[in-house]
Scaffold this active site. Structure first.
Site, mmCIF file in Angstrom:
data_model
loop_
_atom_site.group_PDB
_atom_site.id
_atom_site.type_symbol
_atom_site.label_atom_id
_atom_site.label_comp_id
_atom_site.label_asym_id
_atom_site.label_seq_id
_atom_site.Cartn_x
_atom_site.Cartn_y
_atom_site.Cartn_z
ATOM 1 N N ARG A 121 0.802 -1.237 0.000
ATOM 2 C CA ARG A 121 0.000 0.000 0.000
ATOM 3 C C ARG A 121 0.833 1.283 0.000
ATOM 4 N NH1 ARG A 121 -3.340 -3.246 3.229
ATOM 5 N NH2 ARG A 121 -4.948 -4.081 1.867
ATOM 6 N N LYS A 143 3.939 11.812 -10.861
ATOM 7 C CA LYS A 143 3.112 10.980 -11.737
ATOM 8 C C LYS A 143 3.864 9.685 -11.989
ATOM 9 C CE LYS A 143 0.399 14.290 -14.408
ATOM 10 N NZ LYS A 143 0.142 14.860 -15.750
ATOM 11 N N GLU A 185 11.256 19.492 -23.683
ATOM 12 C CA GLU A 185 10.519 19.793 -22.440
ATOM 13 C C GLU A 185 11.076 21.066 -21.793
ATOM 14 O OE1 GLU A 185 7.821 18.216 -21.668
ATOM 15 O OE2 GLU A 185 7.960 16.186 -22.484
ATOM 16 N N LYS A 227 8.532 23.419 -12.636
ATOM 17 C CA LYS A 227 7.688 22.245 -12.410
ATOM 18 C C LYS A 227 7.272 22.164 -10.943
ATOM 19 C CE LYS A 227 6.347 17.739 -13.519
ATOM 20 N NZ LYS A 227 6.439 16.554 -14.326
ATOM 21 N N HIS A 265 9.725 10.856 -27.537
ATOM 22 C CA HIS A 265 8.661 11.660 -26.932
ATOM 23 C C HIS A 265 8.896 13.171 -27.128
ATOM 24 C CE1 HIS A 265 5.559 12.855 -24.143
ATOM 25 N NE2 HIS A 265 6.439 13.511 -23.403
#
Ligand code: NAD
Ligand code: GLY
Length: 361
Positions: A121, A143, A185, A227, A265
């Site tokens: 968990r 993320k 980016e 960020k 990407h």
């Protein structure tokens, strides 16, 4: 050492950036109160380059370190690899106070973060990013996730690391194409947030590409600061965080249309950034001079700007409709209004979108 704090209450954490700090990672783990067992997740490429340095550093501080190697490549960013990671964690008897360390690019960071967030968990994890993309983007913000055969990053969690440890010297071994992909980016941060940063990139192209230590650590720091600010304000992407997706709505569609094979990407994001800037210009939100600067900077870093000829704008449209940010068919775009300022834009008709994306350049 350059340090940034991601402010998230009791889940706040530090990003450390410097050249040559890889061997100090062990010491930096001391104060967290982790138990003595740690696992390191990496791939053969990165582990071959930096694995010994990192494991020795951690062992020197009294940790017992098990190493979990998953194959290199986006195609291995899936639940089977995560299952392998869980198995190795269980075999090593990692407990709830143990730490998982991700050593690698975004693929390793996303997968290790996902495994950490779900093992027993949720246990702590530390990011040691070794690609530019991971250093300026994926290691920060929590993320995590894996791909599903039906879509990229479709399975995931929000789970913040306890520490992000960035040694910019690891970029010396990074293939040039991967470096350029990460720079897309970086350019994104200039467009969405900070014209001064954009200018710094315009003025220091050669130094960035030759990995000049001062300029590179500044570039990584400024990117992480932006960020960190955005994530601190909107961790779960209920508003502001969506601006980090500038270039990504179209970029993801380009990746899908070209089968994830033709572009890295960041390359697809570069195409997306210019296309979305053109959309903004078409809507009268961005002036021609600013659009030209965005294109020029993308091209200065040898990144593609034009949508490839063979891509059908209708396929781009249908794939953008499946984007995670699309709600009831309404595609969200992040549109620059000037360099350093963007707006979140919805409600465009398919006709308006197709018109711009059908015009390839
Ligand atoms: P990657 O992790 O596949 O790394 C690219 C290649 O570089 C790999 O072959 C890797 O082994 C190699 N490599 C890594 N470090 C190296 C080094 N120092 N020297 C030599 N080779 C090295 O790709 P990436 O661009 O780092 O990450 C892409 C992934 O990140 C995607 O899966 C994407 O979905 C994810 N991502 C996540 C977030 C987030 O917020 N979590 C944000 C952006 C991207
Ligand atoms: N890379 C986009 C985000 O972290 O939100």
């Amino acid at each position: 050492m350059r340090e940034i704090r991601v402010e998230l209450g009791e889940r706040s954490y530090r990003i450390a950036i410097e050249s040559g700090i890889l061997a100090d990672i062990g010491k930096s783990l001391q104060k967290f109160g982790f138990t003595s067992k740690a696992s390191l997740v990496s791939n053969p490429t990165v582990f071959g380059l930096y694995g010994a340095c990192v494991t020795e550093s951690i062992k020197a501080e009294g940790f017992e370190v098990s190493v979990i190697i998953v194959p290199d490549g986006e195609e291995y960013k899936n639940l089977s690899s995560v299952e392998k990671i869980y198995g190795a964690m269980l075999t090593s008897a990692l407990d709830r106070k143990s730490v998982l360390i991700a050593l690698g690019g975004g693929v390793i960071g996303d997968m290790a973060g996902f495994a950490a967030s779900t093992y027993m968990r949720g246990i702590d994890f530390v990011q040691v990013p070794t690609t530019l993309l991971a250093q300026v983007d994926s290691s920060v913000g929590g993320k995590t996730g894996v791909n599903h055969p039906m879509g990229k990053n479709m399975i995931g969690t929000f789970w913040q690391p306890r520490l992000v440890w960035i040694d910019i010297d690891t970029l010396k071994s990074l293939p040039r194409r991967e470096l350029l992909s990460g720079l897309a980016e970086v350019i994104k941060y200039g467009v969405i947030w900070d014209e001064g940063f954009f200018r710094l990139l315009e003025e220091n192209r050669d130094k960035v590409l030759s990995l000049d230590k001062d300029i590179l650590s500044r570039v990584v720091q400024l990117s992480c600061e932006i960020k960190a600010k955005v994530v601190s304000e909107d961790e779960r992407e209920s508003g502001l965080r969506a601006i980090l997706n500038y270039g990504h709505t179209l970029g993801h569609a380009i990746e899908t249309a070209t089968g994830y094979k033709r572009y890295l990407h960041g390359e697809a994001v570069a195409i997306g950034m210019y296309a979305e800037a053109r959309l903004s210009r078409e809507l009268g939100l961005l002036d021609a001079g600013q659009l030209a600067r965005i294109k020029a900077l993308i091209e200065a870093f040898d990144l593609p700007a034009a949508i490839p000829e063979e891509v059908d704008p209708r396929s781009l449209l249908s794939s953008m409709k499946l984007d995670k940010k699309t709600v009831e068919g309404d595609i969200t775009f992040i549109l620059p209004e000037e360099i350093g300022k963007v707006r979140i834009h919805k409600g465009l008709s398919s006709k308006e979108i197709e018109k711009v994306f059908g015009n390839k350049d």
